[in-house]
Design a protein around this motif. Structure first.
Motif, PDB file in Angstrom:
ATOM      1  N   PRO A  54     -12.951   0.671  -2.641  1.00  0.00           N
ATOM      2  CA  PRO A  54     -14.244   1.033  -3.232  1.00  0.00           C
ATOM      3  C   PRO A  54     -14.770   2.382  -2.773  1.00  0.00           C
ATOM      4  N   THR A  55     -14.262   2.866  -1.642  1.00  0.00           N
ATOM      5  CA  THR A  55     -14.700   4.165  -1.136  1.00  0.00           C
ATOM      6  C   THR A  55     -13.529   4.851  -0.453  1.00  0.00           C
ATOM      7  N   PRO A  56     -13.460   6.182  -0.480  1.00  0.00           N
ATOM      8  CA  PRO A  56     -12.340   6.873   0.150  1.00  0.00           C
ATOM      9  C   PRO A  56     -12.294   6.617   1.662  1.00  0.00           C
ATOM     10  N   VAL A  57     -11.067   6.465   2.182  1.00  0.00           N
ATOM     11  CA  VAL A  57     -10.843   6.254   3.606  1.00  0.00           C
ATOM     12  C   VAL A  57      -9.784   7.233   4.070  1.00  0.00           C
ATOM     13  N   ALA A  58     -10.009   7.856   5.242  1.00  0.00           N
ATOM     14  CA  ALA A  58      -9.031   8.781   5.798  1.00  0.00           C
ATOM     15  C   ALA A  58      -9.058   8.656   7.318  1.00  0.00           C
ATOM     16  N   GLY A  59      -8.047   9.217   7.955  1.00  0.00           N
ATOM     17  CA  GLY A  59      -7.944   9.138   9.405  1.00  0.00           C
ATOM     18  C   GLY A  59      -6.732   8.346   9.829  1.00  0.00           C
ATOM     19  N   ALA A  61       0.199   2.977  -1.950  1.00  0.00           N
ATOM     20  CA  ALA A  61      -0.041   1.647  -2.506  1.00  0.00           C
ATOM     21  C   ALA A  61      -0.498   1.733  -3.956  1.00  0.00           C
ATOM     22  N   GLU A  62      -1.332   2.721  -4.267  1.00  0.00           N
ATOM     23  CA  GLU A  62      -1.786   2.890  -5.650  1.00  0.00           C
ATOM     24  C   GLU A  62      -0.622   3.227  -6.575  1.00  0.00           C
ATOM     25  N   ALA A  63       0.289   4.097  -6.093  1.00  0.00           N
ATOM     26  CA  ALA A  63       1.450   4.455  -6.919  1.00  0.00           C
ATOM     27  C   ALA A  63       2.350   3.245  -7.155  1.00  0.00           C
ATOM     28  N   PRO A 116      -5.361   6.822  -9.126  1.00  0.00           N
ATOM     29  CA  PRO A 116      -5.785   7.322  -7.820  1.00  0.00           C
ATOM     30  C   PRO A 116      -7.273   7.079  -7.588  1.00  0.00           C
ATOM     31  N   GLY A 117      -7.589   6.583  -6.400  1.00  0.00           N
ATOM     32  CA  GLY A 117      -8.974   6.363  -6.016  1.00  0.00           C
ATOM     33  C   GLY A 117      -9.567   5.041  -6.458  1.00  0.00           C
ATOM     34  N   THR A 118      -8.740   4.141  -7.029  1.00  0.00           N
ATOM     35  CA  THR A 118      -9.277   2.871  -7.535  1.00  0.00           C
ATOM     36  C   THR A 118      -8.913   1.669  -6.672  1.00  0.00           C
ATOM     37  N   LEU A 119      -8.045   1.856  -5.652  1.00  0.00           N
ATOM     38  CA  LEU A 119      -7.630   0.706  -4.854  1.00  0.00           C
ATOM     39  C   LEU A 119      -8.736   0.247  -3.914  1.00  0.00           C
TER      40      LEU A 119
END
Length: 302
Positions: free
Chosen positions: A263-268, A250-252, A258-261
């Protein structure tokens, strides 16, 4: 007899005979070449057309309502945002029935190839139909040609077969299938997609089956139906093996750093279902989502 006509943008030769002048009967052959660009200017077309068109046709029967058949060949055709189109087909038109057919259609272009046959009933309720195959269609290139704000970076291979009464195409019945294969990477306004879409229509009611339709790491599988050209209902499974990949895509696509979409990193992983309802103009979706081993910032195993 032979008659040659040379006009702005066209050169046409007419040969053959006309008999029974009280009820004129024709047996004519028409061969010609048309400069589409010059002819479109003379015809005052709103959307200019370019290229060369060759015609080899016959006109037989009563001149008031003849049967027309012939071969049309177009090279280096341009239309709107499309260019370098080459098309060839055999066409017939029965003026009495107001019924046109095309066969062995071959359309080649930088964005792919289309082959097909069909018929169009311009008057009455005879059956119109089309059967066509689209091969190696570059969806991204085609969408860029029309300057669309977002494009799908995929190759599309499709088959369609539909029929409908007269000109009432909204009452079409038939089947279509399209397979998407990614042919690019996520980039600004560009998203690759993969999967299989099958559509069945019966008198205007449409049933769509989505199989592993994936865009940016988010995947949808299920069935959606539209009744009476309006009402929606269906169930789909949705999921993402890696939410971080979905966010990165989505960011691309949105041209975000990168990392601005978020507020905090999400994974899983994420999985769930959605029940589709409402109407075509006001759809609804009731979703049930479950996260697996979710990481949110420094917190893990949520």
């Amino acid at each position: 007899e032979r008659l040659e006509v040379v006009a702005e943008g066209a050169q046409v030769a007419l040969t053959g005979s006309i008999s029974q002048f009280d009820d004129p009967q024709g047996d004519l052959t028409i061969r010609g070449a048309i400069d589409a660009a010059r002819a479109s200017v003379i015809a005052n077309l709103r959307d200019p057309v370019g290229g060369a068109v060759g015609i080899d046709a016959t006109v037989k029967g009563p001149l008031a309502s003849p049967a027309i058949s012939g071969h049309i060949n177009g090279t280096d055709i341009t239309f709107r945002h499309l260019s370098d189109l080459n098309v060839a087909t055999t066409v017939t038109y029965d003026m009495t029935r107001k019924y046109a057919t095309f066969s062995t259609l071959e359309l080649s272009a930088p964005f792919g190839q289309v082959n097909g046959d069909g018929a169009l009933a311009l008057g009455g309720t005879e059956t119109s139909w089309v059967a066509a195959t689209a091969s190696a269609i570059d969806a991204g290139g085609l969408m860029r040609a029309f300057a669309l704000p977002y494009v799908i970076a995929s190759r599309v291979d499709a088959q369609v077969q539909f029929e409908w009464p007269g000109l009432e195409y909204l009452k079409a019945s038939g089947d279509a299938a399209a397979r998407l294969t990614p042919n690019g990477r996520p980039a600004r306004s560009t998203i690759p997609a993969s999967g299989l879409i099958k559509v069945t229509a019966r008198a205007g009611d449409i049933d769509a089956v989505l199989t592993a339709l994936n865009a940016g790491g988010a995947e949808v599988t299920g069935r959606v139906r539209m009744d009476d050209q309006r009402d929606l209902n269906g169930n789909v499974r949705i999921g993402a093996a890696d939410i971080a990949q979905v966010v990165s895509t989505a960011e691309a696509v949105l041209a975000r750093r990168p990392g601005t979409l978020l507020p905090t990193p999400v994974a899983g992983g994420l999985a769930g279902t959605a029940r589709i309802g409402g109407t075509l103009t006001a759809p609804t979706a009731a979703t049930d989502l479950h996260a697996r081993s979710l990481m949110l910032g420094t917190a893990s195993e949520l």
